[in-house]
Design an enzyme around this catalytic site. Structure first.
Site, mmCIF file in Angstrom:
data_model
loop_
_atom_site.group_PDB
_atom_site.id
_atom_site.type_symbol
_atom_site.label_atom_id
_atom_site.label_comp_id
_atom_site.label_asym_id
_atom_site.label_seq_id
_atom_site.Cartn_x
_atom_site.Cartn_y
_atom_site.Cartn_z
ATOM 1 N N ASN A 201 64.519 49.125 36.935
ATOM 2 C CA ASN A 201 63.976 47.607 36.632
ATOM 3 C C ASN A 201 64.887 46.496 36.970
ATOM 4 O O ASN A 201 65.939 46.904 37.163
ATOM 5 C CB ASN A 201 63.335 47.759 35.436
ATOM 6 C CG ASN A 201 63.913 47.442 34.165
ATOM 7 O OD1 ASN A 201 65.372 46.602 34.268
ATOM 8 N ND2 ASN A 201 63.925 48.042 32.795
ATOM 9 N N GLU A 204 67.866 46.625 34.598
ATOM 10 C CA GLU A 204 69.028 46.824 34.728
ATOM 11 C C GLU A 204 69.843 47.088 36.400
ATOM 12 O O GLU A 204 70.642 46.783 36.276
ATOM 13 C CB GLU A 204 68.619 48.837 34.813
ATOM 14 C CG GLU A 204 67.782 48.856 33.687
ATOM 15 C CD GLU A 204 66.664 50.402 33.509
ATOM 16 O OE1 GLU A 204 66.551 50.929 32.683
ATOM 17 O OE2 GLU A 204 66.260 50.387 34.681
ATOM 18 N N ASP A 272 58.134 55.322 33.461
ATOM 19 C CA ASP A 272 58.494 57.207 33.681
ATOM 20 C C ASP A 272 57.357 57.234 34.609
ATOM 21 O O ASP A 272 56.803 58.390 35.432
ATOM 22 C CB ASP A 272 57.546 58.212 32.804
ATOM 23 C CG ASP A 272 59.283 57.638 31.375
ATOM 24 O OD1 ASP A 272 60.339 57.241 32.005
ATOM 25 O OD2 ASP A 272 58.714 57.615 30.169
#
Length: 327
Positions: A201, A204, A272
């Site tokens: 993301n 990060e 995920d």
């Protein structure tokens, strides 16, 4: 969509940190007389696969088969993990779940009242794989890599994906010309060299580069820089309400894909879903941009659900039809 029809014959190896997600769901009507905290009257409980297990769950909903490699404790929670994995579309005879006498099965308990998470309770000890555990997983991986269409590294920084295991699994997968996708951790960020795509993301990716990524231009520069650094053919940065951005190295171009979510209840597990759907459709024959558009639509569905939920193939195709994609 032709690629959707190929999902049932697609096989994906999932390696990573296996986690159990427990939900205590209730309502709050009063404050505790013992302390200024809400009293949650629990009306429902459920336990589901989390971490890399949530990737397995997402793949299963699409009809994709998976091989699962990871580690759990030698405890009752591990039995629950096994039981839950047995309900998913995994190839049980090829799964390798190491039983550790030192590291317990990770259990995260979320207390929810209405649509609000009141608190989360984590039960875990984080230790890297031992040399013998790493050897066992690599031996299993080497035996099944030829049967797989792709590999997902699901890194929650709980000790399964060590720097050595990351390097060796990607090397083996690349040698066999397999797709390798990575849901990364910042602590390992520049160790996923030669992966097909990494899906951090924007927080990060920004943290790994030491800067905030807010504008399209900043995201474009970051995605290109990371892809070049990792020698990867593509780089995806998910951006919450701004959707996602996909950099394709061969084109030296970044595509910005706006979010399709109508209402956001919970972003838990959305990453995920993105990597599961993207990997599945890439393995089933879609191009990088097409697979990203499909995974973005899938994320738009799951964030409208409570908890680490998944998207069925039917829900996904319906979302794509409404969007007007791939008609």
């Amino acid at each position: 969509m032709e690629a959707a029809s190929k999902l049932k014959t697609t096989k994906i190896i999932v390696i990573g940190d296996l986690i159990l997600d427990e939900y205590l769901i209730g309502e709050v009507n009063r404050i505790s007389p013992e302390a200024p905290v809400p009293v949650v009257w629990v009306r429902n409980e459920k336990t589901t696969l989390g971490g890399a297990g949530n990737v397995v769950k997402n793949l299963s909903r699409l009809g994709v088969q998976s091989f699962v490699l990871g580690r759990a404790g030698n405890d009752p929670a591990a039995k629950t993990l096994d039981d839950l994995l047995s309900t998913e579309n995994t190839i049980a005879s090829k799964n390798t779940i190491i039983r550790s006498e030192i590291v317990p099965t990770i259990l995260k308990t979320r207390v929810i009242a209405g649509h609000q998470q009141v608190c989360r309770i984590d039960r875990e000890e984080t230790f890297p794989l031992t040399d013998s555990e790493e050897k066992q997983l690599l031996e299993s991986f080497s035996k099944i890599i030829q049967e797989a269409d792709a590999v997902v590294l699901s890194d929650y920084d709980k000790g399964t994906l060590t720097a050595s295991l990351i390097r060796k699994t990607i090397d083996i997968a690349v040698q066999h010309k397999k797709i390798v996708t990575v849901d990364p951790q910042v602590s390992h960020f520049f160790q996923y060299e030669k992966a097909t795509v990494m899906t951090p993301n924007h927080h990060e990716a920004g943290k790994a580069l030491g800067k905030k990524l807010e504008t399209n231009a900043e995201v474009e520069e970051a995605a290109g820089k990371i892809a070049e650094n990792l020698n990867s053919p593509s780089m995806m940065i998910t951006r919450g309400e701004k959707g996602m951005s996909l950099y394709i190295s061969s084109e030296s171009k970044t595509y910005h894909i706006p979010t399709v979510a109508k209402e956001v209840f919970d972003v838990t597990g959305a990453g995920d879903t993105v990597i599961s759907v993207y990997t599945s459709f890439l393995a089933a024959g879609l191009g990088e941009l097409e697979a990203a558009i499909v995974s973005n639509a899938a994320a738009g569905v799951v964030v409208g659900k409570l908890g680490a939920e998944t998207v069925s193939l039917e829900e996904l195709l319906e979302a794509l039809e409404k969007r007007g994609s791939f008609q």
